[in-house]
Write a protein that holds these residues in place. Structure first.
Motif, PDB file in Angstrom:
ATOM      1  N   PRO B 131       0.839  -1.203   0.000  1.00  0.00           N
ATOM      2  CA  PRO B 131       0.000   0.000   0.000  1.00  0.00           C
ATOM      3  C   PRO B 131       0.878   1.261   0.000  1.00  0.00           C
ATOM      4  CG  PRO B 131      -0.719  -1.549   1.714  1.00  0.00           C
ATOM      5  CD  PRO B 131       0.604  -2.043   1.200  1.00  0.00           C
ATOM      6  N   THR B 132       0.362   2.336  -0.552  1.00  0.00           N
ATOM      7  CA  THR B 132       1.073   3.614  -0.466  1.00  0.00           C
ATOM      8  C   THR B 132       1.186   3.996   1.006  1.00  0.00           C
ATOM      9  OG1 THR B 132       0.125   4.285  -2.577  1.00  0.00           O
ATOM     10  CG2 THR B 132       1.077   6.027  -1.230  1.00  0.00           C
ATOM     11  N   PRO B 133       2.407   4.293   1.473  1.00  0.00           N
ATOM     12  CA  PRO B 133       2.566   4.622   2.888  1.00  0.00           C
ATOM     13  C   PRO B 133       2.176   6.072   3.175  1.00  0.00           C
ATOM     14  CG  PRO B 133       4.664   4.824   1.789  1.00  0.00           C
ATOM     15  CD  PRO B 133       3.683   4.330   0.743  1.00  0.00           C
ATOM     16  N   LEU B 134       1.953   6.372   4.452  1.00  0.00           N
ATOM     17  CA  LEU B 134       2.015   7.768   4.886  1.00  0.00           C
ATOM     18  C   LEU B 134       3.493   8.061   5.108  1.00  0.00           C
ATOM     19  CD1 LEU B 134       0.935  10.461   5.849  1.00  0.00           C
ATOM     20  CD2 LEU B 134       0.474   9.422   8.081  1.00  0.00           C
ATOM     21  N   ASN B 135       4.055   8.920   4.275  1.00  0.00           N
ATOM     22  CA  ASN B 135       5.478   9.236   4.362  1.00  0.00           C
ATOM     23  C   ASN B 135       5.651  10.365   5.385  1.00  0.00           C
ATOM     24  OD1 ASN B 135       6.771   7.657   1.941  1.00  0.00           O
ATOM     25  ND2 ASN B 135       4.953   8.625   1.062  1.00  0.00           N
ATOM     26  N   LEU B 136       5.831   9.954   6.643  1.00  0.00           N
ATOM     27  CA  LEU B 136       5.945  10.948   7.717  1.00  0.00           C
ATOM     28  C   LEU B 136       7.165  11.834   7.493  1.00  0.00           C
ATOM     29  CD1 LEU B 136       5.149   8.698  10.814  1.00  0.00           C
ATOM     30  CD2 LEU B 136       3.728  10.570   9.921  1.00  0.00           C
ATOM     31  N   PHE B 137       6.960  13.142   7.670  1.00  0.00           N
ATOM     32  CA  PHE B 137       8.027  14.160   7.602  1.00  0.00           C
ATOM     33  C   PHE B 137       8.542  14.386   6.180  1.00  0.00           C
ATOM     34  CE2 PHE B 137       8.586  11.775  11.709  1.00  0.00           C
ATOM     35  CZ  PHE B 137       7.989  12.715  12.528  1.00  0.00           C
ATOM     36  N   MET B 138       7.994  13.692   5.182  1.00  0.00           N
ATOM     37  CA  MET B 138       8.498  13.865   3.811  1.00  0.00           C
ATOM     38  C   MET B 138       7.993  15.186   3.243  1.00  0.00           C
ATOM     39  SD  MET B 138       8.291  11.283   0.608  1.00  0.00           S
ATOM     40  CE  MET B 138       9.498  11.443  -0.711  1.00  0.00           C
ATOM     41  N   ASN B 139       8.919  15.947   2.670  1.00  0.00           N
ATOM     42  CA  ASN B 139       8.668  17.333   2.306  1.00  0.00           C
ATOM     43  C   ASN B 139       8.437  17.478   0.796  1.00  0.00           C
ATOM     44  OD1 ASN B 139       8.512  20.094   2.302  1.00  0.00           O
ATOM     45  ND2 ASN B 139      10.588  20.444   3.086  1.00  0.00           N
ATOM     46  N   ARG B 149       8.173  18.762  -6.233  1.00  0.00           N
ATOM     47  CA  ARG B 149       9.587  18.664  -5.873  1.00  0.00           C
ATOM     48  C   ARG B 149       9.687  18.127  -4.453  1.00  0.00           C
ATOM     49  NH1 ARG B 149       7.974  23.975  -5.410  1.00  0.00           N
ATOM     50  NH2 ARG B 149       8.643  25.025  -3.511  1.00  0.00           N
ATOM     51  N   VAL B 150      10.811  17.488  -4.174  1.00  0.00           N
ATOM     52  CA  VAL B 150      11.054  16.917  -2.852  1.00  0.00           C
ATOM     53  C   VAL B 150      12.208  17.675  -2.226  1.00  0.00           C
ATOM     54  CG1 VAL B 150      11.568  14.828  -1.555  1.00  0.00           C
ATOM     55  CG2 VAL B 150      10.323  14.667  -3.706  1.00  0.00           C
ATOM     56  N   GLU B 151      11.994  18.217  -1.049  1.00  0.00           N
ATOM     57  CA  GLU B 151      13.050  18.926  -0.334  1.00  0.00           C
ATOM     58  C   GLU B 151      13.341  18.192   0.972  1.00  0.00           C
ATOM     59  OE1 GLU B 151      11.704  22.964   0.039  1.00  0.00           O
ATOM     60  OE2 GLU B 151      11.766  23.304  -2.132  1.00  0.00           O
ATOM     61  N   PRO B 152      14.497  18.449   1.571  1.00  0.00           N
ATOM     62  CA  PRO B 152      14.793  17.767   2.843  1.00  0.00           C
ATOM     63  C   PRO B 152      13.710  18.074   3.878  1.00  0.00           C
ATOM     64  CG  PRO B 152      16.764  18.819   1.975  1.00  0.00           C
ATOM     65  CD  PRO B 152      15.619  19.301   1.125  1.00  0.00           C
ATOM     66  N   PRO B 153      13.420  17.123   4.764  1.00  0.00           N
ATOM     67  CA  PRO B 153      12.371  17.339   5.765  1.00  0.00           C
ATOM     68  C   PRO B 153      12.653  18.560   6.639  1.00  0.00           C
ATOM     69  CG  PRO B 153      12.971  15.024   5.673  1.00  0.00           C
ATOM     70  CD  PRO B 153      13.978  15.768   4.839  1.00  0.00           C
ATOM     71  N   GLU B 154      11.562  19.204   7.063  1.00  0.00           N
ATOM     72  CA  GLU B 154      11.675  20.347   7.968  1.00  0.00           C
ATOM     73  C   GLU B 154      11.634  19.910   9.428  1.00  0.00           C
ATOM     74  OE1 GLU B 154       8.432  22.934   6.930  1.00  0.00           O
ATOM     75  OE2 GLU B 154       9.076  23.123   4.843  1.00  0.00           O
ATOM     76  N   ALA B 155      11.389  18.629   9.678  1.00  0.00           N
ATOM     77  CA  ALA B 155      11.249  18.141  11.056  1.00  0.00           C
ATOM     78  C   ALA B 155      12.560  18.330  11.814  1.00  0.00           C
ATOM     79  CB  ALA B 155      10.838  16.675  11.061  1.00  0.00           C
ATOM     80  N   ARG B 156      12.443  18.818  13.064  1.00  0.00           N
ATOM     81  CA  ARG B 156      13.614  19.092  13.904  1.00  0.00           C
ATOM     82  C   ARG B 156      13.880  17.910  14.841  1.00  0.00           C
ATOM     83  NH1 ARG B 156       9.745  23.958  14.929  1.00  0.00           N
ATOM     84  NH2 ARG B 156       8.593  22.020  15.229  1.00  0.00           N
ATOM     85  N   PRO B 157      15.078  17.852  15.409  1.00  0.00           N
ATOM     86  CA  PRO B 157      15.373  16.767  16.354  1.00  0.00           C
ATOM     87  C   PRO B 157      14.323  16.726  17.473  1.00  0.00           C
ATOM     88  CG  PRO B 157      17.384  17.952  15.815  1.00  0.00           C
ATOM     89  CD  PRO B 157      16.261  18.736  15.192  1.00  0.00           C
ATOM     90  N   GLY B 158      13.797  15.553  17.708  1.00  0.00           N
ATOM     91  CA  GLY B 158      12.806  15.384  18.773  1.00  0.00           C
ATOM     92  C   GLY B 158      11.374  15.628  18.340  1.00  0.00           C
ATOM     93  N   ASN B 184      15.939  12.477   2.631  1.00  0.00           N
ATOM     94  CA  ASN B 184      16.348  12.687   4.020  1.00  0.00           C
ATOM     95  C   ASN B 184      17.347  13.844   4.089  1.00  0.00           C
ATOM     96  OD1 ASN B 184      14.903  10.437   5.227  1.00  0.00           O
ATOM     97  ND2 ASN B 184      16.318   9.115   4.093  1.00  0.00           N
ATOM     98  N   ALA B 185      17.438  14.470   5.260  1.00  0.00           N
ATOM     99  CA  ALA B 185      18.325  15.616   5.436  1.00  0.00           C
ATOM    100  C   ALA B 185      19.750  15.142   5.768  1.00  0.00           C
ATOM    101  CB  ALA B 185      17.766  16.523   6.541  1.00  0.00           C
ATOM    102  N   HIS B 186      20.542  16.017   6.342  1.00  0.00           N
ATOM    103  CA  HIS B 186      21.916  15.712   6.748  1.00  0.00           C
ATOM    104  C   HIS B 186      22.717  15.199   5.551  1.00  0.00           C
ATOM    105  CE1 HIS B 186      20.192  16.108  10.712  1.00  0.00           C
ATOM    106  NE2 HIS B 186      19.458  15.025  10.571  1.00  0.00           N
ATOM    107  N   GLY B 187      22.524  15.791   4.365  1.00  0.00           N
ATOM    108  CA  GLY B 187      23.244  15.326   3.188  1.00  0.00           C
ATOM    109  C   GLY B 187      22.851  13.931   2.779  1.00  0.00           C
ATOM    110  N   CYS B 188      21.537  13.673   2.752  1.00  0.00           N
ATOM    111  CA  CYS B 188      21.012  12.349   2.359  1.00  0.00           C
ATOM    112  C   CYS B 188      21.514  11.229   3.269  1.00  0.00           C
ATOM    113  CB  CYS B 188      21.373  11.996   0.915  1.00  0.00           C
ATOM    114  SG  CYS B 188      20.803  13.172  -0.305  1.00  0.00           S
ATOM    115  N   THR B 189      21.639  11.493   4.541  1.00  0.00           N
ATOM    116  CA  THR B 189      22.109  10.455   5.462  1.00  0.00           C
ATOM    117  C   THR B 189      20.936   9.889   6.263  1.00  0.00           C
ATOM    118  OG1 THR B 189      24.177  11.677   5.722  1.00  0.00           O
ATOM    119  CG2 THR B 189      23.724   9.931   7.334  1.00  0.00           C
TER     120      THR B 189
END
Lengths: 199, 199
Positions: B131-139, B149-158, B184-189
């Motif tokens: 099934p298509t997922p809910l892609n949490l935090f995906m921007n 367009r897909v950009e790195p997530p805006e979600a912060r630590p925690g 994913n952020a952090h340079g695709c890490t």
């Protein structure tokens, strides 16, 4: 020759489209949504998939030249002509009995999911689930990347889209029977459409 | 008590969430996408469905208070808390072996679809399709209702999201292993995330 075959209002069909041949869908009266699916002839478990096509195309509305891909991310149908304003929807589940129950129907209502089931049964295609259709001519819009609204289709009488099959396919079409919310134009009146398969 | 359990980077889990209990997903380091699925415990063929939820909610990003619905359009999980900027994606197929082959991988690459398969197998849930997922935090963002367009997530630590189960569910989570495009952020890490199930 492109002999047009009518799909009556509220009804569905499924037809074989050999690799390299094309299928054209004509919005006879304008303003009618047509749900479209495609299954590979040699393995119908591989089918045109909207959530995979969205990733591959980087678009939520296909443009001429785009190949819609399968759940295995392989090309299935290529959009080669679009005389409509190019507004289609890749995001909506097709209408189904549950949808009409939630809209208040207490008796059976024609629906695109059952139209698909009936149409592909004749081709002996098993259907363990209903893939998200390409909702041709469906006019969904978005505000602030969040809120969605559905407006009547902008497609005019005679507007048409044409797809070339990248593999031998069974293509299913359903003239959407939605008459409770303004998915179709003409005051939510489902109308007939037409199609042709040609080389 | 909300005991947080870590999901290592690139890995997936599936856990039972009884009706009325909640599952919280914590973006431990920020900037990590988490694919989420939910299946009904008593009949896993009914599962949380994005194309049906989009229609029911009239939204392409869920808001606090929204119940995501199943392929039978019944509530499955309700979003009850979201401390992130609220940017999630309901439209993308999860990454899978075909996606990484198209991105140039010649060897196996961890992927969310296989993470789901492994995780739910332990719960004896058959999985005839993903099934298509809910892609949490995906921007994911859209221009002119068309181009995505897909950009790195805006979600912060925690940052965290919490869902309450409307029925007994098996919920699956995959810390997305995408390291080739900036999902994913952090340079695709890809990084670890965490979850907790609680009353």
């Amino acid at each position: 020759m492109k002999e047009l075959i009518e799909i009556p209002a509220r009804c569905g069909i499924a037809v074989e489209v050999p690799a390299g041949q094309s299928i054209r869908v004509v919005n006879t009266h304008g303003g009618q949504v047509v749900d479209m699916w495609a299954f590979r002839r040699d393995d119908p478990s591989e089918h045109m998939s909207m959530p995979h096509s969205v990733v591959t195309l980087g678009r939520i509305k296909p443009a001429v030249g785009d190949s819609l891909v399968s759940n295995l991310r392989r090309p299935v149908l290529r959009l080669v002509e679009d005389t409509s304003p190019g507004v289609h929807c890749m995001l909506f589940a097709s209408c189904d009995p549950a949808r009409y129950r939630l809209l208040g129907c207490t008796e059976y209502h024609d629906n695109c999911a059952d139209n698909l089931r009936s149409a592909v049964a004749a081709h002996r295609i098993p259907l363990p689930y209903i893939p998200t259709p390409l909702n041709l001519f469906m006019n969904t819009k978005f505000d602030d990347h969040r809120v969605m609204r559905v407006e009547p289709p902008e497609a005019r009488p005679g507007d048409r889209v044409t797809f070339r099959a990248e593999h031998d396919c069974i293509v299913a079409l359903s003239a959407c029977p939605q008459d409770l919310v303004p998915v179709n134009a003409h005051g939510c009146t489902p109308t007939a459409v037409a199609y042709a398969v040609f080389s």
